[in-house]
Design an enzyme around this catalytic site. Structure first.
Site, PDB file in Angstrom:
ATOM      1  N   HIS A 178       0.822  -1.214   0.000  1.00 16.66           N
ATOM      2  CA  HIS A 178       0.000   0.000   0.000  1.00 16.66           C
ATOM      3  C   HIS A 178       0.859   1.269   0.000  1.00 16.66           C
ATOM      4  O   HIS A 178       0.307   2.376  -0.009  1.00 16.66           O
ATOM      5  CB  HIS A 178      -0.926   0.030   1.209  1.00 16.66           C
ATOM      6  CG  HIS A 178      -1.965  -1.044   1.208  1.00 16.66           C
ATOM      7  ND1 HIS A 178      -2.808  -1.274   0.134  1.00 16.66           N
ATOM      8  CD2 HIS A 178      -2.307  -1.971   2.151  1.00 16.66           C
ATOM      9  CE1 HIS A 178      -3.614  -2.283   0.418  1.00 16.66           C
ATOM     10  NE2 HIS A 178      -3.322  -2.738   1.623  1.00 16.66           N
ATOM     11  N   ASP A 188      -2.787 -10.558  -2.318  1.00 17.29           N
ATOM     12  CA  ASP A 188      -3.353 -10.076  -1.063  1.00 17.29           C
ATOM     13  C   ASP A 188      -4.841  -9.790  -1.253  1.00 17.29           C
ATOM     14  O   ASP A 188      -5.282  -9.452  -2.360  1.00 17.29           O
ATOM     15  CB  ASP A 188      -2.620  -8.799  -0.641  1.00 17.29           C
ATOM     16  CG  ASP A 188      -2.910  -8.358   0.774  1.00 17.29           C
ATOM     17  OD1 ASP A 188      -2.069  -8.589   1.645  1.00 17.29           O
ATOM     18  OD2 ASP A 188      -3.988  -7.753   0.999  1.00 17.29           O
ATOM     19  N   HIS A 218      -6.400  -7.260  -0.320  1.00 14.28           N
ATOM     20  CA  HIS A 218      -6.522  -5.846  -0.658  1.00 14.28           C
ATOM     21  C   HIS A 218      -5.698  -5.535  -1.907  1.00 14.28           C
ATOM     22  O   HIS A 218      -4.617  -6.089  -2.097  1.00 14.28           O
ATOM     23  CB  HIS A 218      -6.024  -4.967   0.494  1.00 14.28           C
ATOM     24  CG  HIS A 218      -6.740  -5.200   1.786  1.00 14.28           C
ATOM     25  ND1 HIS A 218      -6.206  -5.957   2.800  1.00 14.28           N
ATOM     26  CD2 HIS A 218      -7.953  -4.776   2.219  1.00 14.28           C
ATOM     27  CE1 HIS A 218      -7.058  -5.983   3.813  1.00 14.28           C
ATOM     28  NE2 HIS A 218      -8.129  -5.281   3.486  1.00 14.28           N
ATOM     29  N   ASP A 274      -4.299 -12.874   3.798  1.00 15.11           N
ATOM     30  CA  ASP A 274      -5.574 -12.367   4.300  1.00 15.11           C
ATOM     31  C   ASP A 274      -6.735 -12.642   3.347  1.00 15.11           C
ATOM     32  O   ASP A 274      -7.877 -12.264   3.630  1.00 15.11           O
ATOM     33  CB  ASP A 274      -5.494 -10.876   4.614  1.00 15.11           C
ATOM     34  CG  ASP A 274      -4.762 -10.076   3.563  1.00 15.11           C
ATOM     35  OD1 ASP A 274      -4.416 -10.631   2.506  1.00 15.11           O
ATOM     36  OD2 ASP A 274      -4.524  -8.871   3.796  1.00 15.11           O
TER      37      ASP A 274
END
Length: 337
Positions: free
Chosen positions: A157, A192, A194, A281
């Site tokens: 990120h 991931d 996200h 995740d």
């Protein structure tokens, strides 16, 4: 398969995390390191300490202005009367073109996208060694071996000049650039839950690194503003970014169909090395509950990637504390080891 980890990555110990207007304990805790290390060792990995490659590989991806802020932010913040123990912004510019202030509070708002990336006394050292772990693993891959970089804090990120979502330095991007500078043609495959918005942002105008991300649809999921299917790159980078958003709750079968599409794009790009931004995740029992990949599903993902025959570097991203975290990593790494 080589594996790398530096104990100083535990020095980052964030306390705060704000979501939905509520301040909660930060889920990106140092204890993740021990769980992930045990999971990797159960797959057959044996860890070595990374080498210190200096600031060069990091500065090849991140701006000097941003790195200066990260290095000194906590010390400067501590001079503010009544300030918290962690650097957390409460104001942000409307755009990256707005003026750059001298105040550490103003600079925090410029360089920290959200409240999920508090900077404490050990944050810079931990992030620095997380990045060095990725660089050392990249050099091992360039020499012909697969490698796993247990990077913590994670990185995908983080933009060139912006922290966010638990991330400060973009380890996967740093590793990909290090591989490219050694004559390889890297693709980054982000699995991931996200979207890897920082990774996309770093390479969005470039054609020398392909970025592919498979993630929960950001229409109602973090990071919200990035990761949509129409985002394909700009300028020279048009067509070199592929987002494959999935409906919330997607399980193994549909995930594997999207993975096949991503691997096909990587083949068309002519990549000779894949940097896997590994977020665990996406698992059905992860606290963020975006997708429903099973523990055996992670082995299927790894097996499909390994079947490409390309050089592989695994860089750890998300995956948060649950009874399944270690076994999920074991499941993913076993087909590679």
């Amino acid at each position: 398969m080589k594996a790398y980890l530096d104990a100083r990555q535990k020095l980052h110990d964030p306390k705060h995390f704000m979501a939905n207007g509520t301040v909660s304990p930060n889920p990106e805790v140092p204890a993740r390191v021990g769980v992930l290390q045990a999971g990797a060792e159960a797959a057959g990995c044996r860890f070595e300490a990374p080498e210190d490659h200096g600031m060069g590989p990091i500065a090849a991806v991140h701006s000097a202005e941003y790195l200066t802020f990260l290095r000194h932010a906590h010390r400067r913040w501590s001079r503010i009367e009544g300030a918290s123990d962690e650097v957390i912004p409460n104001i942000h510019p409307a755009s990256r073109r707005d003026s750059y202030p001298k105040s550490v509070l103003g600079q925090a708002g410029f360089h920290q996208a959200d409240t999920a990336c508090p900077i404490a006394s050990g944050t810079w050292e931990a992030a620095y060694w997380s990045a060095q772990t990725a660089v050392t693993a990249a050099h091992a891959v360039a020499k012909g071996t697969r490698a796993y970089a247990l990077c913590r804090p994670p990185g995908h990120h983080a933009f060139a000049d912006l922290a966010g979502g638990f991330c400060f330095l973009n380890n996967a991007a740093i590793a990909a650039e290090a591989l490219r500078l050694q004559g390889l043609r890297p693709a980054i495959l982000d699995v991931d839950v996200h979207h890897g918005n920082g990774t996309q942002g770093i390479f969005y105008h470039r054609s020398d690194v392909l970025t592919v991300s498979i993630h929960a649809d950001p229409i109602r999921f973090y990071p919200f503003y990035w990761g949509h299917a129409h985002e394909r790159g700009e300028g020279e980078g048009l067509g070199y970014n592929l987002n494959l958003p999935l409906q919330r709750g997607t399980g193994d079968q549909t995930y594997m169909e999207s993975l096949a599409q991503g691997l096909d794009a990587i083949e068309s790009f002519g990549a000779d090395v894949i940097v896997i931004a590994l977020g665990l995740d996406a698992h059905e029992n992860d606290p963020f509950k975006g997708l429903r990949v099973t523990t055996p599903g992670f082995a299927q993902i790894a097996s499909a990637i390994a079947a490409t025959g390309k050089k592989l570097l695994v860089v750890q991203e998300g995956g948060y504390m649950s009874d399944d975290l270690g076994p999920n990593l074991t499941s993913f790494l076993q087909p590679l080891v």
